[in-house]
Scaffold this active site. Structure first.
Site, PDB file in Angstrom:
ATOM      1  N   HIS A 241     -10.841  -3.300   3.061  1.00  8.12           N
ATOM      2  CA  HIS A 241     -11.110  -3.101   4.658  1.00  8.12           C
ATOM      3  C   HIS A 241     -11.880  -1.592   4.981  1.00  8.12           C
ATOM      4  CE1 HIS A 241      -8.107  -0.311   2.708  1.00  8.12           C
ATOM      5  NE2 HIS A 241      -8.295   0.318   3.729  1.00  8.12           N
ATOM      6  N   ASP A 242     -12.247  -1.218   3.819  1.00 15.85           N
ATOM      7  CA  ASP A 242     -13.118  -0.160   4.062  1.00 15.85           C
ATOM      8  C   ASP A 242     -14.727  -0.239   3.857  1.00 15.85           C
ATOM      9  OD1 ASP A 242     -10.953   1.751   4.544  1.00 15.85           O
ATOM     10  OD2 ASP A 242     -10.660   2.109   2.348  1.00 15.85           O
TER      11      ASP A 242
ATOM     12  N   ASP B 183      -3.037   4.487  -2.524  1.00 14.92           N
ATOM     13  CA  ASP B 183      -4.355   4.952  -1.868  1.00 14.92           C
ATOM     14  C   ASP B 183      -4.666   6.415  -1.960  1.00 14.92           C
ATOM     15  OD1 ASP B 183      -5.441   4.397   1.284  1.00 14.92           O
ATOM     16  OD2 ASP B 183      -4.583   6.485   1.447  1.00 14.92           O
TER      17      ASP B 183
ATOM     18  N   ASP C 100       0.750  -1.095   0.115  1.00 15.37           N
ATOM     19  CA  ASP C 100      -0.082   0.074  -0.006  1.00 15.37           C
ATOM     20  C   ASP C 100       0.930   1.209  -0.205  1.00 15.37           C
ATOM     21  OD1 ASP C 100      -2.582   1.390   0.443  1.00 15.37           O
ATOM     22  OD2 ASP C 100      -3.314  -0.329   1.451  1.00 15.37           O
TER      23      ASP C 100
ATOM     24  N   GLU D  82      -6.536   3.514  -5.924  1.00 12.84           N
ATOM     25  CA  GLU D  82      -8.021   3.365  -5.409  1.00 12.84           C
ATOM     26  C   GLU D  82      -8.799   4.644  -5.809  1.00 12.84           C
ATOM     27  OE1 GLU D  82     -10.092   4.166  -1.026  1.00 12.84           O
ATOM     28  OE2 GLU D  82      -8.190   5.127  -1.256  1.00 12.84           O
TER      29      GLU D  82
HETATM   30  C1  GLC Z   1      -7.975   5.167   1.855  1.00 13.52           C
HETATM   31  C2  GLC Z   1      -8.035   3.887   2.935  1.00 13.52           C
HETATM   32  C3  GLC Z   1      -8.718   4.081   4.007  1.00 13.52           C
HETATM   33  C4  GLC Z   1      -7.873   5.224   4.657  1.00 13.52           C
HETATM   34  C5  GLC Z   1      -8.000   6.567   3.835  1.00 13.52           C
HETATM   35  C6  GLC Z   1      -6.880   7.691   4.105  1.00 13.52           C
HETATM   36  O1  GLC Z   1      -9.367   5.277   1.382  1.00 13.52           O
HETATM   37  O2  GLC Z   1      -8.237   2.759   2.258  1.00 13.52           O
HETATM   38  O3  GLC Z   1      -8.515   3.056   5.048  1.00 13.52           O
HETATM   39  O4  GLC Z   1      -8.724   5.529   5.832  1.00 13.52           O
HETATM   40  O5  GLC Z   1      -7.405   6.117   2.454  1.00 13.52           O
HETATM   41  O6  GLC Z   1      -5.720   7.153   4.274  1.00 13.52           O
END
Ligand code: GLC
Length: 565
Positions: A333-334, A201, A100, A276
Site C-alpha cells: 500500500h506504500d 510497521d 498490522d 517492515e
Molecule cells: C509504514 C506504513 C505506512 C505508514 C508509515 C507510518 O511505512 O506502511 O503506510 O505511513 O509506516 O506509520
C-alpha cells in the site's frame, strides 16, 4: 510432505487494504463485512494467509497508521464481533490472519497522548518524547521523514514532542517500560483472540539517540523531498536517509525489544512476526527476533532483470542468518503498483505473469497485494480534491511553495504518492467496479479500466485471464514441495534474457525458467536429458516431455519442468 516447515514458510500471504477491498455496507469505504463476503473468493484464489492493514480506530491522518485504540475495531470497518467472524471464517477455511502492529507511534488522538500532553507531571508524560525548545526553536535539527521538523510545539505545557512521521503521529518512548507493558497487553489481546501474528510497521525508527544530537546538517528535508520526488539532481536516498536520520533510525535497543516481542509471541503456538524492513539482521543472530523480513531490495529494482534477480538472490540468501527464511514481495500500500512499475507499456500482462511467477518460484514466503491478481495498475488522482494521502498533499503544497506550477505539482505529487496504489478493488463490470453501490461515491476514484476487463468477474470467466493464471500457479505451488521447500540453485548465470534455476529438495527437483525477453529462445540444460513440463504460461505444453538440450521458449514464457532423473 513439508512437515518440518512452519505454516508461514509454506503459505502465500495476501495483503488486504481494508479501506479499498470490499464495501459491505455501501458507504463508499471497504469494511470487515465486505472482506467476509469475499472469503470464498480468496480461498478459491489459493492464498493461505491475509495481512490486514490497520483496522483499529483512527482519525486516519495517515490512513489508519495513526492508531487511537489498539484493542478495538474502527466503526467504519465494523465491530469486534465482525472481526471475530472474519477470523473464524478464515480459520474454518484453513487460512490465517495477521494484523498490522504500529509500535513506533500512536495517533495524537490516542487517550495516551491526550493524557501525556495535558500536563508535565501527568503519569503518561514520559510515554512520549517531550523536550524543551532551544532559544525558541525545536530541541534539535531533526526532520520528519514525511517532511518538516520532527518536533511540534505544544502550547499547553510549553514543550515540543517528537514525531518521525506526521505531527499527528507522536512517537512513543520505547525506553519507558510502561509503554512496553501497555503495547504488549494489546499484542496479547489479539493473540488471545486467535490472531496468527503481526506485520510490524516502521520498526527501524522505534528508538532515537538518547542525547538527541543534531545531525550533521549536510542535507535538509528539502533535499530529501527532492530525492523522494526522483529529482535527477537530488542526493541518493541512501545518502539523505543516512545523514538526515543518523540518530533517528536503527538505534540500539531494537534487537532487545524484538527478542522480547518474540518471546511473548512464542508463548502462543504457531504465530508469526514479519517486519517492515529489508534488513536481515532483524531475524536476530540466533533467529530469536522476527520470523520474516521483506526482500525490499528486489522490489525496489526497476526494471527487474535476470541479472538483477540473480544478484539479489545471491546477496540475500548469503546474508540470511543460519536458519532464517526469505520473504519476497513486489508491492504494497506504500509503493506504486507492480503492474505499472515493471510493465513496459507493451507487454504489461506478460510481465505481470513473470512477476507472479518470480514470487511463487523463488525460495521464500511470497506476499501479494490485493488487486495484483487482476492486473490493477496505478491510478493517478487528477484533481487535488480527490487526494487522500497526506504525503501527496504535502508534496503538492511543498512543490507549489517552491514555485512549481500547480498542474505540474499535481501530476508529480500524484505519481510519487500512495493513493495511486490504494484505489478500490475492481470486482466486476458494474458501476464503481462493484466495489460500492452505484449511488455511492467510493472514497478514492475507481480506475476506469475495470470496464475494460480489469475486474474479477470478467477474469474469472476468461480461462486465459491473469486471474486464472494466478489461480493455476498458486494451485501448482501448493502441491509442489520443491517450490516451497527446495534450495535455490542458479543456472546459466550469465544469461541476460532469462533466469533459470533449480529448486531442489532431497527428493525432488524442479527446473524454473523465466524468459524476460520478447524473443523466442532455445536453451540447453544438462541437468537431465528430458523433463516433464509441469507448468507453462503457454498452457498447451503442460504434460509434454521436453528435451532439455534443445528447449524452446516462447517470448516471456514461464516454464516449470521436472527433470527426469
Ligand atoms: C509504514 C506504513 C505506512 C505508514 C508509515 C507510518 O511505512 O506502511 O503506510 O505511513 O509506516 O506509520
Amino acid at each position: 510432505m513439508m512437515n518440518h516447515l512452519a505454516w508461514w514458510q509454506t503459505a502465500v500471504f495476501y495483503q488486504i487494504y481494508p479501506h479499498s477491498f470490499a464495501d459491505g455496507n455501501g458507504d463508499g469505504v471497504g469494511d470487515l463485512v465486505g472482506i467476509i463476503q469475499k472469503l470464498d473468493y480468496l480461498q478459491d484464489l489459493g492464498i493461505d494467509a491475509i495481512w490486514l492493514s490497520p483496522h483499529y480506530p483512527s482519525p486516519r491522518f495517515d490512513m489508519g497508521y495513526d492508531i487511537a485504540d489498539y484493542t478495538a475495531v474502527d466503526p467504519i470497518y465494523g465491530t469486534l464481533d465482525e472481526f471475530k467472524q472474519l477470523l473464524d471464517g478464515l480459520h474454518t477455511r484453513g487460512m490465517k490472519l495477521i494484523l498490522d502492529l504500529v509500535l513506533n507511534h500512536t495517533s495524537d488522538q490516542h487517550a495516551w497522548f491526550q493524557e501525556s500532553r495535558s500536563s508535565r507531571d501527568n503519569p503518561k508524560r514520559d510515554w512520549y518524547i517531550w523536550r524543551d525548545g532551544k532559544d525558541g526553536a525545536p530541541p534539535n535539527n531533526w526532520y520528519s521523514i514525511f517532511g518538516g521538523p520532527s518536533w511540534t510545539y505544544d502550547e499547553t505545557t510549553d514543550q515540543y514532542y517528537y514525531h518521525f512521521f506526521f505531527k499527528e503521529q507522536p512517537d512513543l518512548n520505547w525506553r519507558n517500560p510502561d509503554v512496553q507493558a501497555a503495547m504488549f497487553a494489546a499484542v496479547r489481546f489479539w493473540l488471545d483472540l486467535g490472531v496468527d501474528g503481526f506485520r510490524l510497521d516502521a520498526i527501524e525508527s522505534l528508538f532515537e539517540h538518547p542525547d538527541l544530537p543534531d545531525h550533521s546538517g549536510r542535507y535538509t528535508d528539502l533535499d530529501m523531498f527532492r530525492t523522494f520526488q526522483r529529482d535527477p539532481d537530488a542526493p541518493s536516498f541512501a545518502d539523505t536517509s543516512r545523514y538526515l536520520f543518523t540518530y533517528q533510525m536503527r538505534q540500539p535497543g531494537i534487537h532487545e525489544l524484538f527478542q522480547e516481542i518474540r518471546a511473548l509471541v512464542d508463548e502462543y503456538d504457531n504465530r508469526v512476526l514479519v517486519g517492515e524492513t529489508d534488513d536481515v539482521a532483524y531475524h536476530g543472530q540466533h533467529n530469536d527476533e522476527l520470523h520474516l523480513v521483506f526482500n525490499f531490495s528486489l522490489m525496489h529494482r526497476s526494471p527487474i532483470t535476470p541479472n538483477g534477480i540473480r544478484a539479489n538472490q545471491q546477496e540475500r540468501l548469503a546474508a540470511l542468518p543460519a536458519g532464517a527464511w526469505p520473504c519476497n514481495t513486489l508491492g504494497n500500500h506504500d509503493s506504486p503498483r507492480a503492474y505499472s512499475r515493471f510493465g513496459d507499456g507493451q507487454n504489461d500482462e506478460a510481465i505481470a505473469r513473470l512477476a507472479l511467477a518470480l514470487m511463487l518460484t523463488l525460495r521464500g514466503t511470497p506476499f501479494l497485494y490485493n488487486g495484483e491478481e487482476i492486473g490493477m495498475g496505478n491510478w493517478l488522482p487528477s484533481d487535488i480534491a480527490t487526494f487522500r494521502d497526506n504525503v501527496s498533499l504535502n508534496a503538492y503544497q511543498t512543490m507549489v511553495r517552491l514555485g512549481t506550477p500547480p498542474e505540474e505539482a499535481l501530476a508529480k505529487a500524484a505519481a510519487s504518492g500512495r493513493d495511486q496504489c490504494r484505489t478500490p478493488m475492481q470486482w466486476d463490470n458494474a458501476a464503481n467496479a462493484g466495489f460500492s453501490p452505484e449511488n455511492v461515491t467510493p472514497w478514492l476514484p475507481v480506475n476506469p479500466n475495470y470496464a475494460a476487463g480489469v475486474n474479477v468477474a470478467d477474469q474469472l470467466a476468461n480461462p486465459d485471464s491473469l486471474l486464472n493464471f494466478y489461480r493455476r500457479l498458486l494451485a501448482l505451488r501448493r502441491q509442489t514441495s520443491a517450490l516451497i521447500a527446495g534450495e535455490y540453485v542458479p543456472l546459466h548465470e550469465e544469461a541476460e534474457e532469462y533466469v533459470a534455476f533449480l529448486r531442489k529438495t532431497a527428493v525432488s527437483t524442479l527446473l524454473v525458467i523465466l524468459n524476460y525477453s520478447p524473443n523466442p529462445l532455445t536453451l540447453a540444460f544438462d541437468v537431465a536429458e528430458t523433463g516433464k513440463v509441469l507448468f507453462s504460461s503457454e498452457g498447451e505444453r503442460e504434460g509434454e516431455t521436453a528435451v532439455l538440450a534443445t528447449l524452446p521458449l516462447a517470448p516471456f514464457e514461464i516454464l516449470l519442468t521436472e527433470p527426469n532423473q
